[in-house]
Structures are given as C-alpha cells and as structure tokens.
Design an enzyme around this catalytic site. Structure first.
Site, PDB file in Angstrom:
ATOM      1  N   ASP A  87      42.572  37.250  52.487  1.00 14.76           N
ATOM      2  CA  ASP A  87      43.656  36.865  53.389  1.00 14.76           C
ATOM      3  C   ASP A  87      44.053  38.122  54.173  1.00 14.76           C
ATOM      4  O   ASP A  87      43.369  39.155  54.080  1.00 14.76           O
ATOM      5  CB  ASP A  87      44.825  36.214  52.620  1.00 14.76           C
ATOM      6  CG  ASP A  87      45.581  37.204  51.744  1.00 14.76           C
ATOM      7  OD1 ASP A  87      45.163  38.383  51.646  1.00 14.76           O
ATOM      8  OD2 ASP A  87      46.600  36.816  51.151  1.00 14.76           O
ATOM      9  N   HIS A  88      45.164  38.051  54.894  1.00 12.22           N
ATOM     10  CA  HIS A  88      45.615  39.215  55.683  1.00 12.22           C
ATOM     11  C   HIS A  88      45.897  40.423  54.785  1.00 12.22           C
ATOM     12  O   HIS A  88      45.664  41.556  55.178  1.00 12.22           O
ATOM     13  CB  HIS A  88      46.865  38.848  56.493  1.00 12.22           C
ATOM     14  CG  HIS A  88      47.976  38.292  55.642  1.00 12.22           C
ATOM     15  ND1 HIS A  88      47.889  37.046  55.042  1.00 12.22           N
ATOM     16  CD2 HIS A  88      49.162  38.817  55.266  1.00 12.22           C
ATOM     17  CE1 HIS A  88      48.991  36.828  54.358  1.00 12.22           C
ATOM     18  NE2 HIS A  88      49.774  37.881  54.461  1.00 12.22           N
ATOM     19  N   CYS A 106      43.067  39.873  48.098  1.00  9.90           N
ATOM     20  CA  CYS A 106      44.369  39.593  48.707  1.00  9.90           C
ATOM     21  C   CYS A 106      45.263  40.783  48.375  1.00  9.90           C
ATOM     22  O   CYS A 106      44.759  41.841  47.984  1.00  9.90           O
ATOM     23  CB  CYS A 106      44.942  38.251  48.247  1.00  9.90           C
ATOM     24  SG  CYS A 106      45.289  38.083  46.489  1.00  9.90           S
ATOM     25  N   GLY A 107      46.563  40.649  48.551  1.00  9.28           N
ATOM     26  CA  GLY A 107      47.431  41.795  48.303  1.00  9.28           C
ATOM     27  C   GLY A 107      47.358  42.266  46.866  1.00  9.28           C
ATOM     28  O   GLY A 107      47.189  43.454  46.585  1.00  9.28           O
ATOM     29  N   THR A 108      47.467  41.326  45.946  1.00  8.31           N
ATOM     30  CA  THR A 108      47.436  41.650  44.508  1.00  8.31           C
ATOM     31  C   THR A 108      46.123  41.286  43.840  1.00  8.31           C
ATOM     32  O   THR A 108      45.852  41.756  42.732  1.00  8.31           O
ATOM     33  CB  THR A 108      48.531  40.857  43.773  1.00  8.31           C
ATOM     34  OG1 THR A 108      48.270  39.458  43.995  1.00  8.31           O
ATOM     35  CG2 THR A 108      49.917  41.220  44.282  1.00  8.31           C
ATOM     36  N   GLY A 109      45.365  40.393  44.414  1.00  8.93           N
ATOM     37  CA  GLY A 109      44.183  39.815  43.766  1.00  8.93           C
ATOM     38  C   GLY A 109      44.541  38.627  42.881  1.00  8.93           C
ATOM     39  O   GLY A 109      43.674  37.861  42.460  1.00  8.93           O
ATOM     40  N   ILE A 110      45.829  38.462  42.628  1.00  7.74           N
ATOM     41  CA  ILE A 110      46.265  37.420  41.674  1.00  7.74           C
ATOM     42  C   ILE A 110      46.150  36.023  42.289  1.00  7.74           C
ATOM     43  O   ILE A 110      45.605  35.104  41.668  1.00  7.74           O
ATOM     44  CB  ILE A 110      47.702  37.695  41.188  1.00  7.74           C
ATOM     45  CG1 ILE A 110      47.754  39.015  40.412  1.00  7.74           C
ATOM     46  CG2 ILE A 110      48.188  36.553  40.292  1.00  7.74           C
ATOM     47  CD1 ILE A 110      49.171  39.496  40.090  1.00  7.74           C
ATOM     48  N   GLY A 111      46.652  35.859  43.496  1.00 12.59           N
ATOM     49  CA  GLY A 111      46.565  34.549  44.138  1.00 12.59           C
ATOM     50  C   GLY A 111      45.122  34.096  44.261  1.00 12.59           C
ATOM     51  O   GLY A 111      44.783  32.941  43.950  1.00 12.59           O
ATOM     52  N   MET A 112      44.267  35.004  44.671  1.00 13.88           N
ATOM     53  CA  MET A 112      42.841  34.675  44.818  1.00 13.88           C
ATOM     54  C   MET A 112      42.240  34.270  43.473  1.00 13.88           C
ATOM     55  O   MET A 112      41.452  33.320  43.396  1.00 13.88           O
ATOM     56  CB  MET A 112      42.069  35.873  45.378  1.00 13.88           C
ATOM     57  CG  MET A 112      42.273  36.103  46.848  1.00 13.88           C
ATOM     58  SD  MET A 112      41.651  34.731  47.850  1.00 13.88           S
ATOM     59  CE  MET A 112      41.591  35.523  49.467  1.00 13.88           C
ATOM     60  N   HIS A 157      29.986  40.066  29.647  1.00 14.11           N
ATOM     61  CA  HIS A 157      30.464  39.095  28.650  1.00 14.11           C
ATOM     62  C   HIS A 157      30.856  37.742  29.237  1.00 14.11           C
ATOM     63  O   HIS A 157      30.690  36.722  28.580  1.00 14.11           O
ATOM     64  CB  HIS A 157      31.676  39.664  27.899  1.00 14.11           C
ATOM     65  CG  HIS A 157      31.312  40.788  26.978  1.00 14.11           C
ATOM     66  ND1 HIS A 157      32.172  41.275  26.013  1.00 14.11           N
ATOM     67  CD2 HIS A 157      30.188  41.529  26.869  1.00 14.11           C
ATOM     68  CE1 HIS A 157      31.587  42.266  25.361  1.00 14.11           C
ATOM     69  NE2 HIS A 157      30.380  42.438  25.857  1.00 14.11           N
ATOM     70  N   ARG A 207      25.669  35.144  22.406  1.00 11.48           N
ATOM     71  CA  ARG A 207      26.946  34.553  21.977  1.00 11.48           C
ATOM     72  C   ARG A 207      27.910  34.366  23.158  1.00 11.48           C
ATOM     73  O   ARG A 207      28.765  33.471  23.136  1.00 11.48           O
ATOM     74  CB  ARG A 207      27.593  35.411  20.886  1.00 11.48           C
ATOM     75  CG  ARG A 207      28.058  36.776  21.350  1.00 11.48           C
ATOM     76  CD  ARG A 207      28.538  37.650  20.186  1.00 11.48           C
ATOM     77  NE  ARG A 207      29.113  38.896  20.633  1.00 11.48           N
ATOM     78  CZ  ARG A 207      28.434  39.960  21.063  1.00 11.48           C
ATOM     79  NH1 ARG A 207      27.110  39.918  21.109  1.00 11.48           N
ATOM     80  NH2 ARG A 207      29.054  41.059  21.426  1.00 11.48           N
ATOM     81  N   HIS A 208      27.724  35.173  24.179  1.00  8.27           N
ATOM     82  CA  HIS A 208      28.620  35.055  25.343  1.00  8.27           C
ATOM     83  C   HIS A 208      28.327  33.779  26.119  1.00  8.27           C
ATOM     84  O   HIS A 208      29.247  33.173  26.676  1.00  8.27           O
ATOM     85  CB  HIS A 208      28.482  36.285  26.245  1.00  8.27           C
ATOM     86  CG  HIS A 208      28.776  37.560  25.519  1.00  8.27           C
ATOM     87  ND1 HIS A 208      30.006  37.818  24.978  1.00  8.27           N
ATOM     88  CD2 HIS A 208      27.986  38.630  25.218  1.00  8.27           C
ATOM     89  CE1 HIS A 208      29.976  39.004  24.383  1.00  8.27           C
ATOM     90  NE2 HIS A 208      28.758  39.504  24.509  1.00  8.27           N
TER      91      HIS A 208
HETATM   92  C1  RB5 Z   1      50.414  37.930  50.979  1.00  4.63           C
HETATM   93  O1  RB5 Z   1      51.588  38.528  51.368  1.00  4.63           O
HETATM   94  C2  RB5 Z   1      50.259  38.023  49.461  1.00  4.63           C
HETATM   95  O2  RB5 Z   1      51.176  37.182  48.849  1.00  4.63           O
HETATM   96  C3  RB5 Z   1      48.836  37.675  49.043  1.00  4.63           C
HETATM   97  O3  RB5 Z   1      47.956  38.535  49.698  1.00  4.63           O
HETATM   98  C4  RB5 Z   1      48.508  37.785  47.572  1.00  4.63           C
HETATM   99  O4  RB5 Z   1      48.932  38.999  47.033  1.00  4.63           O
HETATM  100  C5  RB5 Z   1      48.861  36.636  46.728  1.00  4.63           C
HETATM  101  O5  RB5 Z   1      48.589  36.617  45.510  1.00  4.63           O
END
Ligand code: RB5
Length: 145
Positions: free
Chosen positions: A11-12, A68-74, A101, A135-136
């Site tokens: 994303d951006h 993405c910004g954190t990688g978490i959303g992705m 693994h 096993r993995h």
């Molecule tokens: C965008 O501002 C941010 O929320 C997105 O890149 C990401 O970090 C979401 O998990």
C-alpha cells in the site's frame, strides 16, 4: 536465486520499500510481478494482499512479498486466503525459520518498523532458504484440513 518469480505488492505505507526491493530483486536476476500500488496515494492494503496471493495460487509466482506500514495489515489479509502462509518478519532468524519450518509463501514487511537494508537481508534469506519438509509438512497439512 534466479529462475524465481516473485510477486510483490504494497500500500502507500510500503511503497518506497517495494520500489527498493524490486530494484534489488532485478539486480539479482529474479523475475518480478509488481501488482501495485504504483504511487504514494492512500490506498487499501487488502486489495494488494489479494493480488499477490492470487499470483501464488495460480503458480504465476513462486513467492510473494507484501509491504505496508507495519506489515500487520498485510499479514492478516493474506493469511485469510486458503493456501497462503504469510509471515511477518522483522529479523533474519524468523525469515529463515519460517521458510524452513512453515514453508511460508509470502513475506510481510513493515516499512515503518525496520530499516531498508535489514529488509533487503530479510528478503534474501526468505527467498534462499529451503523448506525442510518432514514433520513440518505434517503440521502444515493440519492447517489446511
Ligand atoms: C496505512 O496508514 C497503514 O495503516 C498500513 O500501511 C498498515 O500499517 C496496516 O496494517
């Protein structure tokens, strides 16, 4: 690492690292499918997670990278798709271990979390580490049933 095709999306919030990673992959003779985003304009990460996942499930790409910004959303978005094992890695040990693994097929990175050169090292390890099987594989099979 050649003969490898990598689908990449962001994303951006991950756009700058996507561009840097693409340059790095191409310099290493890795084929790249860039699914976007193509500018820093605000956009929605699930769209790009889905596009990269589709490239893997259709076997057009061997591996995927999502930023993405954190990688978490992705990673949340990608892991909702059957057949996808997306790993959010911000250290080199995890990048190696998740390939060995978990046979992860997508690497997720947070551009606002780690430096660019660490991100490139993580990419290299993720793409070069082989799955150990055994096993993995049994445990991965349990995820799909
Ligand atoms: C965008 O501002 C941010 O929320 C997105 O890149 C990401 O970090 C979401 O998990």
């Amino acid at each position: 690492m050649s003969n490898l095709t990598v689908a990449i999306g962001s994303d951006h919030g991950g756009f700058d690292y996507k561009e840097s990673i693409i340059k790095h992959l191409k310099a290493n003779n890795i084929n790249v499918i860039d699914v976007g985003t193509y500018s820093k304009e605000s956009c929605d990460y699930p769209v790009f997670a889905k596009k990269v996942a589709e490239k893997i499930l259709s076997k057009e790409a061997d591996k995927g990278i999502l930023i993405c910004g954190t990688g978490i959303g992705m990673s949340i978005a990608a892991n909702k798709i059957k057949g996808i094992r997306a790993a959010l890695c911000h250290d080199t040990f995890s990048a190696k271990a998740t390939r060995a693994h978990n046979n992860s097929n997508i690497l997720c990175l947070g551009q606002r979390v780690i430096g660019k050169y660490l991100a490139l090292d993580i990419v290299d390890l993720f793409l070069s580490t082989k799955f150990e099987g055994g096993r993995h594989q049994r445990r991965i099979d349990m995820l799909e049933s």
